[in-house]
Motif scaffolding. Structure first.
Motif, mmCIF file in Angstrom:
data_model
loop_
_atom_site.group_PDB
_atom_site.id
_atom_site.type_symbol
_atom_site.label_atom_id
_atom_site.label_comp_id
_atom_site.label_asym_id
_atom_site.label_seq_id
_atom_site.Cartn_x
_atom_site.Cartn_y
_atom_site.Cartn_z
ATOM 1 N N ASP A 182 -16.796 -55.898 9.413
ATOM 2 C CA ASP A 182 -15.478 -56.472 9.695
ATOM 3 C C ASP A 182 -14.819 -55.777 10.880
ATOM 4 O OD1 ASP A 182 -15.706 -58.255 7.600
ATOM 5 O OD2 ASP A 182 -14.739 -56.908 6.175
ATOM 6 N N LYS A 219 -13.440 -63.848 5.366
ATOM 7 C CA LYS A 219 -13.100 -62.755 4.469
ATOM 8 C C LYS A 219 -11.582 -62.715 4.404
ATOM 9 C CE LYS A 219 -13.859 -57.993 3.310
ATOM 10 N NZ LYS A 219 -14.645 -56.795 3.565
ATOM 11 N N ALA A 235 -15.106 -68.312 0.633
ATOM 12 C CA ALA A 235 -14.414 -67.098 1.080
ATOM 13 C C ALA A 235 -14.834 -65.883 0.258
ATOM 14 C CB ALA A 235 -12.904 -67.282 0.987
ATOM 15 N N VAL A 236 -14.788 -64.740 0.900
ATOM 16 C CA VAL A 236 -14.983 -63.458 0.239
ATOM 17 C C VAL A 236 -13.603 -62.814 0.171
ATOM 18 C CG1 VAL A 236 -16.056 -61.187 0.405
ATOM 19 C CG2 VAL A 236 -17.321 -63.224 1.145
ATOM 20 N N VAL A 237 -13.206 -62.369 -1.005
ATOM 21 C CA VAL A 237 -11.861 -61.833 -1.203
ATOM 22 C C VAL A 237 -11.939 -60.331 -1.438
ATOM 23 C CG1 VAL A 237 -9.792 -61.927 -2.643
ATOM 24 C CG2 VAL A 237 -11.059 -64.021 -2.143
ATOM 25 N N ASP A 238 -11.077 -59.593 -0.742
ATOM 26 C CA ASP A 238 -10.977 -58.146 -0.888
ATOM 27 C C ASP A 238 -9.534 -57.819 -1.264
ATOM 28 O OD1 ASP A 238 -10.783 -55.388 -0.609
ATOM 29 O OD2 ASP A 238 -11.493 -55.346 1.455
ATOM 30 N N ASP A 285 -5.963 -61.215 7.100
ATOM 31 C CA ASP A 285 -5.237 -60.240 6.294
ATOM 32 C C ASP A 285 -3.958 -60.885 5.786
ATOM 33 O OD1 ASP A 285 -6.816 -57.813 6.414
ATOM 34 O OD2 ASP A 285 -6.387 -57.829 8.559
ATOM 35 N N SER A 302 -21.656 -67.039 -3.555
ATOM 36 C CA SER A 302 -20.862 -67.691 -2.523
ATOM 37 C C SER A 302 -21.773 -68.013 -1.350
ATOM 38 C CB SER A 302 -19.704 -66.800 -2.072
ATOM 39 O OG SER A 302 -20.187 -65.633 -1.478
ATOM 40 N N VAL A 338 -11.858 -62.858 9.654
ATOM 41 C CA VAL A 338 -11.152 -62.022 8.692
ATOM 42 C C VAL A 338 -9.671 -62.371 8.768
ATOM 43 C CG1 VAL A 338 -10.562 -59.674 8.006
ATOM 44 C CG2 VAL A 338 -12.808 -60.141 8.985
ATOM 45 N N ARG A 363 -8.547 -60.565 3.133
ATOM 46 C CA ARG A 363 -8.146 -59.244 2.645
ATOM 47 C C ARG A 363 -6.680 -59.316 2.238
ATOM 48 N NH1 ARG A 363 -10.875 -55.531 7.304
ATOM 49 N NH2 ARG A 363 -9.163 -56.455 8.465
ATOM 50 N N HIS A 367 -10.712 -69.583 -6.318
ATOM 51 C CA HIS A 367 -11.471 -70.278 -5.284
ATOM 52 C C HIS A 367 -11.307 -71.786 -5.478
ATOM 53 C CE1 HIS A 367 -13.770 -66.931 -3.507
ATOM 54 N NE2 HIS A 367 -13.551 -66.373 -4.684
#
Length: 180
Positions: A15, A161, A133-136, A115, A155, A113, A163, A177
């Motif tokens: 990232d 991503k 999506a990838v969630v942090d 935020d 996924s 990415v 964040r 999701h």
């Protein structure tokens, strides 16, 4: 004992490198750097191993394009975004008493990415992210209620991503999701 010259955050993740590459591309597209300088900095970004090396490769570049950070704030009431809205690189949402509803399932996401920074008092938040999506949520601090989020087992690659950081007072954050 660490010496003062050592980089305090030695390992880069993809990232960080992706964000640096995007800043380089934007600077070149805005004609802030020459083709030769782009090549030199690109090589330095791709071979950087530490945050310090990455920072030196990006020295003197603007942080972000204007308009890549948006702030939505309300003392009370509801903050809602849904449909085909353009998601900025950084979205800050704050409310003392209201609720926040962000639906990114049909949104236009131009950045790899995104935020999302939440600062909520007593209101809760619900965020719907794209299916791939990838969630942090490592940067999120909850006060009263725990976060509700169940990551997808599988996924598809290539999704953004998301964040999520900030503080939640007495409300709860629910993340899900999209079905499609």
């Amino acid at each position: 004992m660490d010496s003062p010259s050592e980089d305090p955050l030695p390992l880069l993740d993809e990232d960080d490198r992706e964000a640096a590459l995007q800043r380089l591309q934007e600077a070149y597209a805005d004609e802030r750097i020459s083709h030769e300088e782009m090549d030199e900095r690109l090589d330095r970004v791709l071979t950087a191993k530490t945050h310090g090396e990455l920072a030196s490769a990006l020295a003197s570049l603007p942080k972000e394009r204007p308009g890549t950070t948006s702030t939505i704030a309300a003392a009370g009431g509801r903050i809602r975004r849904r449909g085909a809205w353009r998601v900025p690189r950084v979205l800050k949402a704050g409310s003392a008493y209201g609720r926040v509803r962000l639906d990114l399932s049909r949104a236009i996401i131009d950045h790899p990415v995104v935020d999302i920074e939440l600062h909520l008092g007593t209101g809760g938040a619900r965020i719907t992210v794209p299916r791939d999506a990838v969630v942090d949520v490592e940067g999120l601090h909850t006060g009263w209620k725990e976060l509700r989020y169940k990551a997808l087992r599988r996924s598809r690659p290539g999704g953004p991503k998301i964040r999520i950081s900030g503080t939640m007072g007495f409300g709860r954050l629910k993340i899900r999701h999209a079905w499609r």
